[in-house]
Write an enzyme that holds these catalytic residues in place. Structure first.
Site: not given
Ligand code: GUN
Length: 293
Positions: A52, A96, A119
């Site tokens: 990211k 996350q 998100d």
């Molecule tokens: N863990 C797995 N997929 C995601 C996501 O799309 N966002 C976040 N914050 N954590 C994750």
């Protein structure tokens, strides 16, 4: 069978985003700034967050990474969220997941200002999504919609079988594809661990979305000839022949299923890279106040 190449598509979308950011910069506009909070040392989470941050740089975004060890208390994490909510330099941020056991994920999600929730996990964004109102769409479902749209796969009137009912993937994609929209207008069946004769239900799907997190759960016997197969699973399985000791496989038995279906996403290089571009698209929208003023 056609391969839905998420790696190539996400590279194309990132180029488009970078172009838009260059224009914003040239006009003296607000350059998107994403913050990511990473708690603990889960290798998969570390790798996702790294990707990211790298993608932010590639697209000309600003990014901030906040790393904390897994001993952090819930209230300390809530303080970090409150600071990010109040920081006018941050357009959007993510925490996350998964978080350590002692931290209530839903409490953290609720504490995030929905206007910065790129998100798309906050109940306000989920509710707005369900009603078809402008909202941040969760990254993985948004990535799947992008793939279907760009590959010009017809969804209207199709039977879509979703496998797995998580808040992050299964539930939101089932809502999005059933909506009166394009892509959308599907008849959706949401299957899960309690579904009886799940193989027979999956075999009814014109479009199958596998998001159950079990390596190779779906084999060729469960897939209708000519179906579109979207594999969201990213599972680590031991592989001594690899230097790192494991390889990534999807929820779908790719080799078998590829021979039967019309389209399929590979793992890795399918849905995974698309989720990052979705997050960038949401952050770009946040910086330009497209969804919320
Ligand atoms: N863990 C797995 N997929 C995601 C996501 O799309 N966002 C976040 N914050 N954590 C994750």
């Amino acid at each position: 069978m056609k391969l839905l190449d998420g790696k190539a598509l996400s590279a194309r979308i990132k180029d488009e985003i970078a172009e838009q950011v260059a224009q914003i910069k040239a006009q003296g506009g607000n350059v998107p700034h994403l913050a990511a909070v990473l708690v603990g040392d889960d290798p998969a989470s570390q790798s996702y967050v790294k990707s990211k941050v790298n993608s932010c740089h590639r697209c000309g975004f600003e990014s901030t990474l906040i790393k904390k060890d897994d001993g952090i208390s819930e209230s300390e994490l809530l303080d970090i969220v409150a600071d990010l909510n109040d920081n006018p330099d941050i357009d959007g941020f993510i925490v996350q997941l998964p978080l350590p056991q002692h931290i209530d994920e839903s409490k953290i999600t609720l504490a995030i200002d929905h206007r910065k929730d790129v998100d798309g996990f906050h109940p306000i964004n989920v509710g707005r999504m369900a009603q078809g109102l402008p909202s941040y769409l969760p990254a993985t479902p948004f990535g799947i919609l992008q793939m279907l749209e760009r590959a010009e796969i017809e969804t209207s009137g199709k039977h879509c079988v979703v496998v797995g009912r998580s808040n992050i993937v299964g539930t939101p994609i089932s809502i999005l594809l059933s909506r009166k929209a394009s892509p959308g207008n599907c008849t959706v069946t949401l299957t899960h661990s309690r579904t009886k004769d799940i193989g027979a239900v999956i075999r009814e799907g014109d479009i199958v979305i596998a998001a159950i997190g079990i390596p190779h759960f779906i084999d060729a016997s469960m897939i209708k000839e000519g179906a579109v197969v979207i594999d969201v699973g990213i599972n680590r399985v031991e592989d001594e022949s690899r230097k790192r000791g494991y390889r990534l496989v999807g929820d779908v038995h790719f080799d078998e299923v590829a021979e039967k279906c019309s389209f399929i996403t590979p793992v890795p290089g399918g849905v995974g890279p698309m989720t990052v571009t979705s997050l960038l698209m949401n952050t770009l929208k946040a910086s330009q106040k497209e969804i919320y003023a």
